[in-house]
Design a protein around this motif. Sequence first.
Motif, PDB file in Angstrom:
ATOM      1  N   VAL A  93     -20.864  57.873  25.953  1.00  0.00           N
ATOM      2  CA  VAL A  93     -19.718  58.125  27.050  1.00  0.00           C
ATOM      3  C   VAL A  93     -19.563  56.754  27.674  1.00  0.00           C
ATOM      4  CG1 VAL A  93     -18.920  59.493  28.684  1.00  0.00           C
ATOM      5  CG2 VAL A  93     -19.856  60.195  26.899  1.00  0.00           C
TER       6      VAL A  93
ATOM      7  N   PHE B 150     -18.414  48.360  30.772  1.00  0.00           N
ATOM      8  CA  PHE B 150     -17.906  47.523  31.871  1.00  0.00           C
ATOM      9  C   PHE B 150     -18.484  48.517  33.190  1.00  0.00           C
ATOM     10  CE2 PHE B 150     -14.295  49.331  29.878  1.00  0.00           C
ATOM     11  CZ  PHE B 150     -13.779  50.387  30.603  1.00  0.00           C
TER      12      PHE B 150
ATOM     13  N   LEU C 266     -10.452  54.906  28.373  1.00  0.00           N
ATOM     14  CA  LEU C 266     -11.385  53.553  28.202  1.00  0.00           C
ATOM     15  C   LEU C 266     -10.392  52.191  27.746  1.00  0.00           C
ATOM     16  CD1 LEU C 266     -14.348  54.620  26.344  1.00  0.00           C
ATOM     17  CD2 LEU C 266     -14.479  53.745  28.665  1.00  0.00           C
TER      18      LEU C 266
ATOM     19  N   SER D 251      -8.892  51.046  30.925  1.00  0.00           N
ATOM     20  CA  SER D 251      -9.843  50.531  31.821  1.00  0.00           C
ATOM     21  C   SER D 251     -10.532  49.334  31.206  1.00  0.00           C
ATOM     22  CB  SER D 251     -11.121  51.513  32.019  1.00  0.00           C
ATOM     23  OG  SER D 251     -10.567  52.478  32.723  1.00  0.00           O
TER      24      SER D 251
ATOM     25  N   LEU E 100     -13.199  48.959  38.964  1.00  0.00           N
ATOM     26  CA  LEU E 100     -14.311  48.709  38.589  1.00  0.00           C
ATOM     27  C   LEU E 100     -14.672  46.954  38.587  1.00  0.00           C
ATOM     28  CD1 LEU E 100     -15.142  51.130  35.752  1.00  0.00           C
ATOM     29  CD2 LEU E 100     -16.350  50.771  37.840  1.00  0.00           C
TER      30      LEU E 100
ATOM     31  N   LEU F 132     -18.066  49.770  43.676  1.00  0.00           N
ATOM     32  CA  LEU F 132     -18.204  50.038  42.404  1.00  0.00           C
ATOM     33  C   LEU F 132     -18.435  51.561  41.992  1.00  0.00           C
ATOM     34  CD1 LEU F 132     -18.764  48.723  39.520  1.00  0.00           C
ATOM     35  CD2 LEU F 132     -21.023  49.068  39.967  1.00  0.00           C
TER      36      LEU F 132
ATOM     37  N   ALA G  63     -16.632  54.192  39.466  1.00  0.00           N
ATOM     38  CA  ALA G  63     -17.332  54.247  38.390  1.00  0.00           C
ATOM     39  C   ALA G  63     -17.646  56.142  38.122  1.00  0.00           C
ATOM     40  CB  ALA G  63     -18.450  53.685  38.376  1.00  0.00           C
TER      41      ALA G  63
ATOM     42  N   LEU H   7     -14.840  57.850  36.839  1.00  0.00           N
ATOM     43  CA  LEU H   7     -14.459  57.631  35.585  1.00  0.00           C
ATOM     44  C   LEU H   7     -15.450  58.249  34.580  1.00  0.00           C
ATOM     45  CD1 LEU H   7     -12.867  55.676  33.294  1.00  0.00           C
ATOM     46  CD2 LEU H   7     -14.335  53.984  33.715  1.00  0.00           C
ATOM     47  N   VAL H   8     -16.823  58.103  34.901  1.00  0.00           N
ATOM     48  CA  VAL H   8     -17.845  58.432  34.000  1.00  0.00           C
ATOM     49  C   VAL H   8     -17.771  60.115  33.951  1.00  0.00           C
ATOM     50  CG1 VAL H   8     -20.143  58.514  33.684  1.00  0.00           C
ATOM     51  CG2 VAL H   8     -19.096  56.515  34.229  1.00  0.00           C
TER      52      VAL H   8
ATOM     53  N   LEU I 290     -14.973  61.028  31.461  1.00  0.00           N
ATOM     54  CA  LEU I 290     -15.218  60.809  30.429  1.00  0.00           C
ATOM     55  C   LEU I 290     -16.048  61.942  30.021  1.00  0.00           C
ATOM     56  CD1 LEU I 290     -15.716  56.643  30.328  1.00  0.00           C
ATOM     57  CD2 LEU I 290     -13.820  58.325  29.720  1.00  0.00           C
ATOM     58  N   PHE I 291     -17.114  62.398  30.456  1.00  0.00           N
ATOM     59  CA  PHE I 291     -18.262  63.268  30.311  1.00  0.00           C
ATOM     60  C   PHE I 291     -17.255  64.406  30.113  1.00  0.00           C
ATOM     61  CE2 PHE I 291     -21.963  60.843  31.334  1.00  0.00           C
ATOM     62  CZ  PHE I 291     -22.611  61.114  30.004  1.00  0.00           C
TER      63      PHE I 291
ATOM     64  N   ASN J 240     -15.348  64.795  26.761  1.00  0.00           N
ATOM     65  CA  ASN J 240     -16.206  64.825  25.615  1.00  0.00           C
ATOM     66  C   ASN J 240     -16.873  66.127  25.645  1.00  0.00           C
ATOM     67  OD1 ASN J 240     -16.729  62.326  24.162  1.00  0.00           O
ATOM     68  ND2 ASN J 240     -16.586  61.561  25.972  1.00  0.00           N
TER      69      ASN J 240
END
Lengths: 308, 305
Positions: free
Chosen positions: A141, A145, B238, B241, B261, B275, B279, B282-283, B286-287, B290
């Motif tokens: 995941v 960057f 992604l 980004s 970012l 950051l 970040a 975003l992360v 994304l998690f 998923n």
Amino acid sequence: MLKFILRRILLEALPTLLILVTVTFFLIRLAPGGPFSAEIDVPPEVKAAIEAKYRLDQSLPAQYFGYLADLTRGDFGPSFKYKDFTVNDLVNKAMPVSFRLGVTAFIIAVILGVGAGVTAALRQNTWIDYSVMGVAMIGVVLPNFVLAPVLALIFAIWLKLLPAGGWDGGRAIYMVLPVAVLCQHYISVIARITRGSMIEVLGSPFIRTARAKGLPMRYIVRRHALKPAMLPVISYLGPAFVGIITGSVVVETFFGIPGIGQLFVNGALNRDYPMVLGLTILIGTLMIVFNAIVDIVYGLIDPRIRIK
Amino acid sequence: MITPRVPLLPPLPGLDEDLGLALQGRGLWTDARRRFLRNRAAVASLFVLGLIVLLCVAGSALSPNIFDEPDFAAMHAPPSLAGQHWFGTDNLGRDLFVRTLLGGRISLMVGALGATVAVLIGTLYGATAGFVGGKTDSVMMRFLEILASFPVMFLVILLMTFFGRELWLIFVAIGAVSWLDMARIVRGQTLSLKRKEFVEVAQVCGVSSFGIIRRHIVPNALGIVAVYATLLVPSMILFESFLSYLGLGVQEPMTSWGALLEQGAKSLEAAPWELAFPAGFLVTTLFCFNFIGDGLRDALDPKDR
């Protein structure tokens, strides 16, 4: 087999390449105002070189075939930005850097990924399996960057163990962070694929026979299970290679590595048309060729693929 | 010999209800919902994702700051809950809370729109190729293979170089290349579906090919499409980004998580929060996607039934 290889090259790789080149050729002519017009301030020497280079005085078909002929000779023309250099000069300097970075990351990704996947598969549903797969989930995941600045913050700024950027001719210490960032995603994906296919193979009858014969587990894994379990991994190597090239764009930009990726991004930001065009074709060719190689290797290993 | 027709049994009035035996139709979707709700990671992700979406859409109203208005008194200001800038400020003194949420709005929009385009094109293309079959199928698939082996990311950047960095161009570029896998998946489903009896019946009844695709093939392939679409959204995010991180995506003063970012990575040493917040968002997003995708796959996978 020969027929399979020929079909893969003549009917798939070559037409794709031709289409790629054709599309890029007409794209330059579609660009607003034309890249060869006064929209961008180009030094007069470069302008003259470009007009000669792209045969702007000739008919369109002549331009097209001239362009094709140049490409087959590997000639990408002058750069807009650096007037004393051709695209080839710049690419030749950057290529070894990217190559070194990419190949290192690729090898590490395959070794660690397969190793972790096999380990997890052999210890299915133990804490080892769960922790390997947990880390792999994060690796799948987490975008590079995000990882690049975070690792730089930890290892370069807080711990002061590694340099935060630069290349210095590819000294090992400068390669640690970029390679780590570049390969982490592929380690995770390869580990997941390997684990899945290994578990499937280990459950098949021929492995049961081998175990019934009393062969040691290590021998079974190495001699019997590994080869069939590697098939899905090999078919992933094509996309992985493409991804590592693409990923190196981010990595090279962030760590200030003078490779193809940085050249490409700078070219795009400076609107250096021949540079971006040449690199797109070059990278595209690399990808198409590599995918063809992977397919052929796959066909060599797995006879079922050849007979379609 | 003529087999005698067995008369259909008339329903027994009252009996089923009396015994509490009324057959509750348990369709794929009811089943799937039950299974999905049992998956704790997926449900939690759905909840978190809902919060993020809500925050991105409406959250900036909570803050008095405006996304492109610099606060010259507070540049690189650290985050503080007591002060005006909850997430701190960036190098120009712009409020990071508002900018992160704005970036999220752009990123999520790109993700959702890109996935929608991909689903629409991919489903129709795949279903058509699979259903019509024969020469059409092989030509359509060959075209797909050629597109798939294109260095897409680089072509998109090439486009951006030539035609300028426009948001709509990103949408088109992303949507145009992301439907390939979807088309392949749907084609595979269609190939197996079209041999089913109900499709034959529809053909006998004279339903047009397009009608069959629309009424029978697409709804039956919807499960797998839903799973794949959920996994498409994060890959769209992604992609955007990635472009924005390289400075080739969204342009100032607009922003997206990738663009934030990039700025955060530049001032990493002085202001790590620049950051950390984008970040983190975003992360987490994304998690969530998923986990939801995994949950949906477990819930809808026909192999499991």
